[in-house]
Write an enzyme that holds these catalytic residues in place. Structure first.
Site, PDB file in Angstrom:
ATOM      1  N   ALA A 223       6.167 -14.631   9.033  1.00 21.22           N
ATOM      2  CA  ALA A 223       6.260 -15.518  10.192  1.00 21.22           C
ATOM      3  C   ALA A 223       6.838 -14.825  11.417  1.00 21.22           C
ATOM      4  CB  ALA A 223       7.105 -16.736   9.833  1.00 21.22           C
ATOM      5  N   GLY A 251      -3.000 -11.246   5.371  1.00 22.24           N
ATOM      6  CA  GLY A 251      -2.747  -9.832   5.604  1.00 22.24           C
ATOM      7  C   GLY A 251      -4.028  -9.016   5.595  1.00 22.24           C
ATOM      8  N   ASP A 252      -4.960  -9.396   4.737  1.00 17.52           N
ATOM      9  CA  ASP A 252      -6.251  -8.707   4.683  1.00 17.52           C
ATOM     10  C   ASP A 252      -7.047  -8.968   5.958  1.00 17.52           C
ATOM     11  OD1 ASP A 252      -5.503  -8.032   2.047  1.00 17.52           O
ATOM     12  OD2 ASP A 252      -6.321  -9.927   1.326  1.00 17.52           O
TER      13      ASP A 252
END
Length: 315
Positions: A223, A251-252
């Site tokens: 965050a 994240g990917d």
């Protein structure tokens, strides 16, 4: 074209259940099936952005055939490496209150022949690639040094490589100087062996990874935002997020956004932040399309707020 390598892909089955009661018969209210694995998710995000991608992954058995079919349906070119063992099937149980319970299978054990075929397939497919993204855990049969060997072969062929893994596999690969590594806060702390309480702590840890060999570090801080540390300098990026629906694959998606935008500098970081912020506002593992992005909500600065306490410190 962005080439992705997923050494341990999966067929992900998600069941929606009212609640998870041990020992009881539970009737699902919904279900879905998705191709899984971090590299697979990067390809899905690249394809959602309208860019060409090729996914290299070992596939075996009926689950492997389903993974290939699901990727093909999403417009992703698949370069399969046939293996004797069946591709793993993972199960996720999503309760009505938002709690997610995951059961990840170990996956097949690759033979020496299959290991070499995987490396050779990457070499063959990399000729047209602007970037190679190697992501996720290693299956049984591949030593922690496998990623290091892949980085070395990639550089010998003149290609650029981004690496998203953790633990011994990450540390072993650093000596071959991957062009970009993409740890999250927990993986960054694990790599340097200490806790992270502030953004400055994360910057120092990223610099240590660069001293170990990484040419650039793109670190996801949850965050709090994202960091990019390279020879050009350090930048901090964050974005306004109205509501978090799912962080699966965020994240990917960030890594895909970074590579789509060239893979270096503040503009690429801004793209990474925009893609990650869009992903967490979508359900499940849905990847954002260009219309989901909100570049105006993204802030990137070279004035890194080193003293800022992390909302989710890693101990």
């Amino acid at each position: 074209m962005i080439l992705t390598v997923t050494p341990n892909p999966s067929l992900d089955r998600t069941y929606e259940v009212p609640s998870l009661d041990r020992g009881e018969v539970i009737r699902a209210t919904g279900e879905r099936m998705d191709p899984g694995g971090k590299g697979v998710n990067v390809s899905r995000a690249v394809a959602a952005a309208g860019q060409r991608t090729v996914a290299v992954l070992p596939l075996g058995g009926a689950p492997g055939a389903l993974v290939a079919d699901l990727l093909d349906a999403q417009g992703i070119e698949v370069a399969p490496v046939p293996v004797a063992g069946a591709t793993r099937s993972n199960i996720a149980l999503a309760e009505a209150d938002g709690v997610l319970t995951k059961i990840n299978a170990p996956g097949p054990e690759l033979t020496e022949v299959e290991r070499e075929l995987l490396l050779e397939t990457v070499r063959q497919q990399s000729r047209e690639a602007s970037w190679i993204a190697c992501c996720g855990s290693l299956p049984r049969g591949l030593a922690p040094s496998w990623y290091a060997e892949l980085v070395a072969r990639t550089h010998a062929a003149g290609a650029r490589i981004a690496l998203d893994t953790s633990g011994p596999a990450l540390l072993a690969a650093l000596r071959e100087r991957p062009d970009v590594v993409k740890p999250n806060a927990e993986e960054l702390a694990e790599a340097v062996g200490r806790s992270l309480a502030t953004v400055g702590d994360a910057v120092k840890a990223a610099e240590e990874l660069r001293e170990m060999g990484a040419r650039a570090v793109l670190a996801s801080l949850g965050a709090d935002g994202q960091l990019l540390v390279s020879d050009e300098g350090a930048w901090f990026g964050s974005a306004r997020v109205d509501a978090v629906r799912s962080n699966v694959g965020a994240g990917d998606s960030s890594l895909a956004g970074f590579l789509i935008a060239g893979g270096s500098g503040p503009e690429a970081l801004a793209s990474a932040v925009a893609h990650g912020a869009a992903a967490v506002q979508l359900p499940g593992s849905v990847m954002p399309t260009p219309r989901d992005l909100d570049p105006a909500a993204v802030t990137v600065t070279a004035d890194v707020p080193a003293d800022r306490m992390l909302k989710e410190p890693v101990t």
